[in-house]
Write a protein that holds these residues in place. Structure first.
Motif, PDB file in Angstrom:
ATOM      1  N   LEU A 169      -7.120  -1.440   3.446  1.00 56.24           N
ATOM      2  CA  LEU A 169      -6.350  -2.481   2.850  1.00 56.24           C
ATOM      3  C   LEU A 169      -7.334  -3.537   2.202  1.00 56.24           C
ATOM      4  O   LEU A 169      -7.232  -4.552   1.522  1.00 56.24           O
ATOM      5  CB  LEU A 169      -5.503  -3.525   3.652  1.00 56.24           C
ATOM      6  CG  LEU A 169      -4.260  -2.564   4.300  1.00 56.24           C
ATOM      7  CD1 LEU A 169      -3.388  -3.592   5.404  1.00 56.24           C
ATOM      8  CD2 LEU A 169      -3.283  -2.019   3.224  1.00 56.24           C
ATOM      9  N   ASN A 174      -5.738  -4.831  -3.460  1.00 53.84           N
ATOM     10  CA  ASN A 174      -5.080  -4.890  -4.880  1.00 53.84           C
ATOM     11  C   ASN A 174      -4.848  -6.186  -5.346  1.00 53.84           C
ATOM     12  O   ASN A 174      -4.133  -6.648  -6.157  1.00 53.84           O
ATOM     13  CB  ASN A 174      -3.674  -4.479  -4.553  1.00 53.84           C
ATOM     14  CG  ASN A 174      -2.780  -5.091  -3.511  1.00 53.84           C
ATOM     15  OD1 ASN A 174      -3.432  -6.122  -2.876  1.00 53.84           O
ATOM     16  ND2 ASN A 174      -1.415  -4.846  -3.506  1.00 53.84           N
ATOM     17  N   ASN A 199      -1.067  -0.712  -6.445  1.00 59.41           N
ATOM     18  CA  ASN A 199      -2.382  -0.867  -6.181  1.00 59.41           C
ATOM     19  C   ASN A 199      -3.007  -2.149  -7.136  1.00 59.41           C
ATOM     20  O   ASN A 199      -4.269  -2.073  -7.272  1.00 59.41           O
ATOM     21  CB  ASN A 199      -3.140   0.405  -6.613  1.00 59.41           C
ATOM     22  CG  ASN A 199      -2.729   1.387  -5.380  1.00 59.41           C
ATOM     23  OD1 ASN A 199      -2.579   1.036  -4.198  1.00 59.41           O
ATOM     24  ND2 ASN A 199      -2.627   2.675  -5.715  1.00 59.41           N
ATOM     25  N   LYS A 237       0.870  -1.024   0.062  1.00 59.80           N
ATOM     26  CA  LYS A 237      -0.104  -0.157  -0.063  1.00 59.80           C
ATOM     27  C   LYS A 237       0.737   1.227  -0.116  1.00 59.80           C
ATOM     28  O   LYS A 237       0.515   2.255  -0.905  1.00 59.80           O
ATOM     29  CB  LYS A 237      -0.907  -0.027   1.089  1.00 59.80           C
ATOM     30  CG  LYS A 237      -1.930   1.172   1.352  1.00 59.80           C
ATOM     31  CD  LYS A 237      -3.287   0.850   0.811  1.00 59.80           C
ATOM     32  CE  LYS A 237      -4.161   2.001   0.719  1.00 59.80           C
ATOM     33  NZ  LYS A 237      -5.352   1.651   0.029  1.00 59.80           N
TER      34      LYS A 237
END
Lengths: 569, 380
Positions: free
Chosen positions: B112, B306, B89, B84
């Motif tokens: 997250l 992500n 991402n 992060k």
């Protein structure tokens, strides 16, 4: 005029040399930079924008840090000292004795036992519920069941014993080629004629020469003991943890601020490694130079338990496999029964269905990385063997080659892992294979040393002067002769790669599962039956490649002999 | 005013649309994806269950589920945090995590987790809403994670060794004093170890309601004091004299079987049944909970923001919530983890699980405070 077997003028050789240097040594630079920048809290990608010593302050204030540091030093120095002393005592009492042959022939298989498998088996033997305790209970009754433990014990005694037992065969193997370089026969004759016994001769004359030559091996042993994580997780102390485990935990901590502490800790580990190596060097200097009066002060010599050590070391090592087999076939084995009550093949049949993927990963990565590292090791050996001609001022120094072996692996990997965050896309396999090449390279290089030193360069010269192309000289004349050594070096590289835990986990982000990572995961989850299965597989894989190397190597030496015999007839 | 309302309606309907998952598109996209599922991997029963789940997912949805075995899920959260901060991402290496409590709070706090998804899963209607599935250790889940199973802190003993096991922490201390070296608990911050501390603290503080609010320095010192004096007494007579602790819950089970410990700790009320079926515990072992009840929580599945295979992860989570998967998970001889579905939807022995009286988890902030204090007092 002498030309290197790989022509010095050949641009392809130079390209390969450059590639070898870049792949094998260049990662050390980002490793160090990444480590330093994390430790000094300057890593913009992680939101650390200002140099600061905060991490070091937090590190020093960490409750129990000093205990961990002292424990790590204690474990490292004691295990290295014991391994060196006991190996020497074995050499002294058994060298060329009637049992020497089997000691030497069992060396390779014992050395081939991976550390993790050895640790798992060691726990099965010596935990408070291990086979050893079961015998104690059988003989002395249940009330005498042990309350002490060699597993996770406070002073790391279990870890010290394990490291010592595991490193003795390594030092013995390294000593084999060293002792061949010393003129032992003549030394003994002279000593005997002056009335000194063989034992006295070993201690007063050979020890000093041996100690100086075995230095690098002791360095490798010490660094390994200091920075080992996988084995320490299985058997090492937990209260306090050794420093390497502590760093590993900080690195894995959910709070990102621990990254800097982990960096500072990894740097401390590196400093401790340098300190340990200096300690070993200073002890060596004290014994051989400063206080050398004991060498000439008379006939007194220490009684060393060589025979006993061999028995203990070999018996424990040889018990590892059967105990792993027993547990892998166990369904019920309550304490204190001596043998499993209910046997079952179901754990094997369950695991075998899924194991192929892990085996493919393990072997695939090992094949690529060991073969690449072997290629690079040969190229650098070829390059370095020219320096004796005095025509080239530049060569790759041994210390650089040995660096991945002598620096704590955790420190290097920490720096590398943090650097990979700068690369926009993930290439897990590439990074893992690359790291395996870096760590396998020095072992392969070392394994080739003997063959390169003993090769008769005049053969090359004759062939070259008769007009043969340099590469052809290498391929048709040199290669067949050093082929057995090349094969063994390759198998050594395979076994090093197959045993890697930290590089696979850290750079593969956990996505790449190998037999070794699985064995560690299961062993730390206390799954005895399945961890035994993976420990056995972890032992079997390198063994197969060693077997292959020995068999094919034998074929080559027979062929070479036949060739020379035919010529001399 | 009119404009305002129509704008509001438009906005609301957009939000509803945005949060509505197009399941057909998702399962099409999921086909062929590999989902890297980071989850605790120290138990054969769980590992084998996930292997079965992978097989079924491959056969039914063309999704591959790879179980990445971690020893503590907080490892993965540190990696996500690093990603992060480094602004990675996309193409994250973690597609799915098994979490709850402090770790969920940390993921939520650091953003997250991606979009909410739980309530849009096709299998959501089967979930038993009488369970506290919408909050995780008092932290609202907001659909950012889907419930997977129920955990209860229970104790395991051997009926041949103990006739009546100690059912309160006070009795446990008395037992330990009568049987030196036979009692211990996993070393915090191991999940079971911290839970042991929390359960003990709840009893020793007489269920102080301040434990259900965020911790402050003042409340911590005052309320936790009895715990430390209790532990001082316990450690003096504990296994290895409190100089060593088991590393995790599974080690206590192994030590129970080795006759090193008299009582083991588990978060699965049915663990002893599957352990007996797999030969790891004796037939004479049994489970019990403290008289006050069992510290209970729900464990969840979540998807990092992500994730590389978000669609695959959604399909996998939906499958793991299906009656088929939950019945197998609850099968007493397979894993025995209590289901989060309404009883009428599960089949087989999963139906028979009865839960112990439950005690709610304290506020998650207590966890870190207890772990830090334990580390300073006993950790080194």
């Amino acid at each position: 005029m002498f030309k290197s077997p790989f022509s010095s003028a050949s641009s392809s050789f130079n390209t390969m040399l450059l590639l070898a240097i870049i792949i094998c040594f260049a990662p050390l630079l980002p490793a160090l930079l990444g480590l330093l920048s994390a430790a000094f809290a300057y890593f913009p990608a992680l939101g650390l924008n200002e140099f600061s010593l905060l991490a070091f302050k937090q590190l020093i204030l960490w409750p129990g840090l000093l205990d961990s540091v002292l424990l790590s030093l204690f474990i490292t120095l004691v295990s290295t000292f014991l391994a060196a002393l006991l190996s020497f005592s074995i050499l002294q009492s058994m060298w060329q004795s009637k049992h020497w042959k089997w000691i030497e022939s069992l060396l390779a298989p014992i050395l081939g036992l991976p550390h993790v498998a050895f640790a798992i088996g060691f726990v099965f033997l010596f935990s408070p519920s291990g086979l050893f305790s079961r015998f104690v209970v059988l003989i002395m009754g249940e009330s005498n069941a042990e309350t002490w433990s060699l597993v996770h014990d406070q002073y790391g005694l279990g870890l010290i014993i394990l490291l010592t037992l595991k490193e003795i065969p390594f030092i013995l193997l390294m000593s084999l080629s060293l002792l061949k370089q010393l003129n032992l026969k003549q030394t003994f004759q002279t000593a005997h004629s002056l009335g000194y016994s063989t034992q006295q001769c070993w201690q007063k004359i050979i020890f000093v020469q041996w100690l100086v030559k075995i230095r690098f091996s002791l360095f490798a042993v010490a660094t390994y003991g200091l920075s080992v994580v996988d084995v320490a997780l299985i058997i090492g102390p937990t209260k306090p943890y050794p420093l390497a485990v502590l760093v590993w935990q900080w690195f894995n901590h959910a709070d990102l601020s621990h990254y800097s502490i982990a960096g500072a800790g990894a740097l401390l580990l590196l400093i401790l490694a340098i300190f340990t190596l200096l300690c070993i060097r200073v002890i060596e200097w004290l014994v051989t130079c400063k206080w050398r009066s004991w060498l000439s002060s008379g006939r007194y010599c220490l009684p060393l338990p060589g025979r006993l050590t061999v028995y203990i070391c070999y018996i424990v090592s040889l018990l590892i496999i059967p105990i792993l087999i027993l547990w892998s076939l166990t369904f019920r084995w309550p304490f204190p029964a001596l043998f499993p009550r209910v046997w079952s093949f179901s754990y094997w049949s369950d695991e075998l269905t899924y194991m192929s993927e892990y085996i493919n990963n393990s072997v695939g990565i090992a094949l690529i990385s060991a073969s690449l590292a072997l290629l690079f090791a040969i190229i650098i050996h070829e390059f370095n063997s020219r320096r004796t001609r005095g025509r080239y001022g530049f060569y790759i120094p041994d210390i650089l080659i040995a660096l991945p072996m002598l620096a704590p692996q955790l420190s290097l990997l920490f720096g590398l892992q943090i650097t990979t965050l700068l690369v926009p896309k993930p290439y897990y396999y590439l990074w893992v294979i690359w790291a395996h090449v870096v760590f396998a390279f020095p072992y392969i290089y070392l394994a080739l040393n003997g063959a390169y030193k003993s090769y008769d360069k005049r053969l090359d010269m004759v062939a070259l002067s008769l007009g043969m192309q340099p590469f052809k000289v290498w391929w048709t004349i040199k290669r067949p002769q050093i082929m057995p050594a090349i094969l063994i070096a390759w198998a050594v590289g395979m076994s090093v790669s197959l045993a890697q835990y930290l590089p696979t986990i850290m750079l593969g982000a956990g996505r790449i599962v190998t037999i070794t990572t699985e064995a560690v995961a299961l062993a730390s989850g206390q799954q005895r039956r399945t961890s035994a299965i993976y420990a056995l597989m972890q032992t079997l894989l390198p063994f197969m490649f060693f077997l292959f190397a020995v068999v094919v190597g034998r074929y080559y030496s027979i062929k070479n002999n036949q060739y020379f015999l035919a010529r001399t007839k | 005013m009119k404009y305002f309302f129509s704008a509001l309606i438009l906005l609301l309907s957009n939000m509803a649309l945005a949060s509505q998952l197009d399941w057909q598109a998702i399962s099409d996209k999921a086909k062929g994806q590999t989902v890297y599922f980071f989850a605790w991997g120290g138990s054969n029963e769980i590992n084998n269950y996930l292997r079965w789940a992978n097989k079924s997912l491959q056969a039914q949805y063309g999704v591959t589920l790879k179980h990445v075995k971690v020893s503590d899920i907080s490892e993965s959260i540190s990696q996500l945090l690093a990603e992060k901060t480094a602004k990675k991402n996309q193409n994250g290496h973690i597609d799915m995590v098994w979490i709850n409590g402090e770790n969920f709070k940390s993921m939520k706090q650091h953003q997250l987790l991606g979009n909410a998804f739980a309530k849009q899963l096709p299998n959501w209607p089967f979930v038993d809403k009488t369970l506290p599935v919408n909050s995780d250790f008092a932290e609202p889940t907001l659909g950012l994670e889907a419930p997977w199973g129920v955990g209860q802190l229970v104790f395991i003993y051997d009926k041949n060794t103990i006739t009546t096991p100690p059912t309160s922490f006070a009795d446990l201390l008395t037992y330990a004093q009568q049987h030196p070296q036979k009692i211990s608990y996993p070393k915090p911050p191991a999940f079971h170890g911290t839970s042991f501390l929390k359960a003990a603290l709840l009893e020793l503080s007489n269920n102080n309601q301040l434990l259900y609010q965020a911790v402050t320095k003042n409340t911590f010192q005052r309320i936790s004091a009895p715990l430390w004096s209790y532990l001082d007494k316990l450690h003096a007579v504990a296994w290895q004299k409190g100089q060593q602790f088991p590393t995790n819950g599974s080690e206590t089970l192994q030590l129970l079987d080795d006759k090193q410990l008299d009582i083991a700790i588990s978060f699965n009320p049915n663990e002893v049944i599957s352990a007996q079926a797999n030969g790891t515990l004796a037939k004479s072992t049994a489970t019990y909970a403290m008289q006050a009840g069992a510290l209970s929580n729900i464990h969840f599945l979540a998807i990092p923001w992500n994730a590389n295979a978000r669609e695959g992860a959604l399909v996998a989570i939906n499958f793991l919530l299906s009656p088929e998967a939950q019945s197998r998970k609850g099968d007493l001889t397979i894993w025995g983890d209590p289901t989060v579905l309404q009883k009428q939807y599960v089949t087989g022995s999963a139906k028979n699980t009865t839960l112990f009286k439950s005690i709610a988890e304290p506020h998650p902030s207590w966890q870190a405070a207890l772990e830090a204090e334990w580390q300073t007092r006993y950790g080194h």
